[in-house]
Design an enzyme around this catalytic site. Structure first.
Site, PDB file in Angstrom:
ATOM      1  N   THR A  53       0.814  -1.213   0.000  1.00  0.00           N
ATOM      2  CA  THR A  53       0.000   0.000   0.000  1.00  0.00           C
ATOM      3  C   THR A  53       0.844   1.257   0.000  1.00  0.00           C
ATOM      4  O   THR A  53       0.462   2.269  -0.591  1.00  0.00           O
ATOM      5  CB  THR A  53      -0.938  -0.002   1.233  1.00  0.00           C
ATOM      6  OG1 THR A  53      -1.829  -1.115   1.119  1.00  0.00           O
ATOM      7  CG2 THR A  53      -1.747   1.282   1.324  1.00  0.00           C
ATOM      8  N   SER A 100       1.373  -7.515  -0.530  1.00  0.00           N
ATOM      9  CA  SER A 100       2.099  -8.452   0.342  1.00  0.00           C
ATOM     10  C   SER A 100       1.511  -9.856   0.407  1.00  0.00           C
ATOM     11  O   SER A 100       2.253 -10.798   0.724  1.00  0.00           O
ATOM     12  CB  SER A 100       2.243  -7.869   1.748  1.00  0.00           C
ATOM     13  OG  SER A 100       0.992  -7.686   2.378  1.00  0.00           O
TER      14      SER A 100
END
Length: 365
Positions: A53, A100
């Site tokens: 992010t 991730s």
């Protein structure tokens, strides 16, 4: 004044010239900041970027979900925070650029080798890893167990994409580099910094899917806090009890270890199905302090006795301690399931037998 280009040449020959060549993922590139002269009075910090992010982009400034993670390169992250150059000579290495959940054992092994090589360089004072928050606790825990250095290793992420109003990534990155450059940060193992809070990677977990103040170790507490972009530590440097080290220099992948989630009327056959699909180890996110159903326990005993599967009992609750389990597995102690999985993968890769696994997971029993 020594140019940054010369500094990069020295550090690259030191960092990437050690040992056998490491295969790099597709898309790897190095960000070279030739326009910035080296400031000999400042420490040198290397930023390893993996996506997430903090490098995310959305279609509008008020969009904080449903964005594309890993859309921006490390050079853009560095350019967005010019204050970094007041703190350190920084350089960026793009290891991966993914959300991730897409981090693989191969990416982790590549990352830990590059980080270790950088820590071994006399020209580097600290390392920062930018990472998506969803699995940041797993990757930081992995590096905590696979790197050896007194120098700081700092993981950082963001809960809002870079395009959002009041994005938290820039200040988090500035604090991460500041922490990695701080001599007082040495000897504390791998750390995590988000939302001004400094925590230890060994115990810290993501506690909220959306909140900025999400990373915490509720029982063990924080290591420190940031005030005016300066770290303030609560304690002298120390490391968690029972923290092992695993040498993964020659590893190319890791054994498959799966996590099974405990609940009422769970399907007992999932354990045998996981083993049949190639799992060498299982971690059980048990009810309460590692509880499992009787039918499920019978299948666990079968895969342990007939297949030699290593089984670690953990808990599905956020905190707690799971003690020894006798002949049918190992108590995960204070480790949550995702961290227990990482440790079991590393132990199996190192060839640990039953007695060694018992010592590893139940050292304080």
């Amino acid at each position: 004044m020594v140019s940054l280009k010369l500094f990069l040449g020295i550090t690259l020959s030191t960092s990437f010239g050690l040992g056998s060549p490491v295969p790099l993922p597709v898309g790897f590139h190095l960000s070279v900041r030739e326009d910035r002269p080296l400031n000999a009075s400042l420490p040198n910090v290397t930023i390893f970027a993996t996506g997430g992010t903090i490098a995310g982009s959305a279609s509008s400034s008020d969009q904080t979900t449903g964005y594309r993670a890993g859309a921006l390169g490390v050079e853009i992250l560095i350019d967005a925070v010019p204050q970094l150059w007041n703190v350190s000579n920084v350089r960026g290495v793009q290891v991966a650029n993914v959300g991730s959940p897409s981090i693989t054992p191969e990416i982790l092994l590549n990352l830990t080798r590059q980080v270790q090589a950088e820590l071994d360089s006399p020209y580097c004072q600290g390392v920062v890893v930018t990472h998506g928050t969803d699995t940041l606790e797993e990757s930081s825990f992995f590096l905590d167990l696979t790197t050896r250095s007194e120098k700081p290793v700092v993981f950082v992420g963001a809960m809002r994409p870079a395009t959002a109003i009041s994005a938290d990534g820039p200040i988090n990155l500035l604090e991460a580099v500041t922490l990695a450059a701080d001599p007082d940060a040495r000897g504390r193992g791998t750390m995590i910094i988000l939302n001004d809070r400094i925590s230890n990677a060994f115990f810290t977990t993501k506690s909220n899917a959306n909140s900025l103040d999400t990373f915490r170790a509720a029982e063990q507490g924080f290591l420190g806090f940031f005030i005016n972009i300066k770290p303030k530590f609560y304690f002298a440097p120390s490391l968690p009890r029972g923290r092992p080290y695993f040498d993964v220099t020659n590893a190319t992948t890791l054994p498959q270890v799966d996590i099974l989630y405990g609940h009422q009327a769970l399907n007992p056959t999932l354990a045998s199905a996981a083993v049949a699909s190639g799992a060498k180890g299982l971690v059980l996110a048990g009810m309460g302090a590692g509880g499992w159903t009787s039918p499920g326990g019978a299948v666990i005993q079968e895969v342990v006795e007939h297949n030699g599967t290593a089984v670690v009992y953990s808990r599905r609750s956020m905190d707690g301690y799971v003690g020894p389990r006798g002949s049918i597995g190992y108590g995960g102690g204070f480790l949550n399931p995702q961290k227990a999985r990482i440790m079991l993968q590393l132990a199996l890769n190192a060839g640990y037998e039953s007695a060694q696994l018992e010592t590893l997971f139940e050292f304080d029993a």
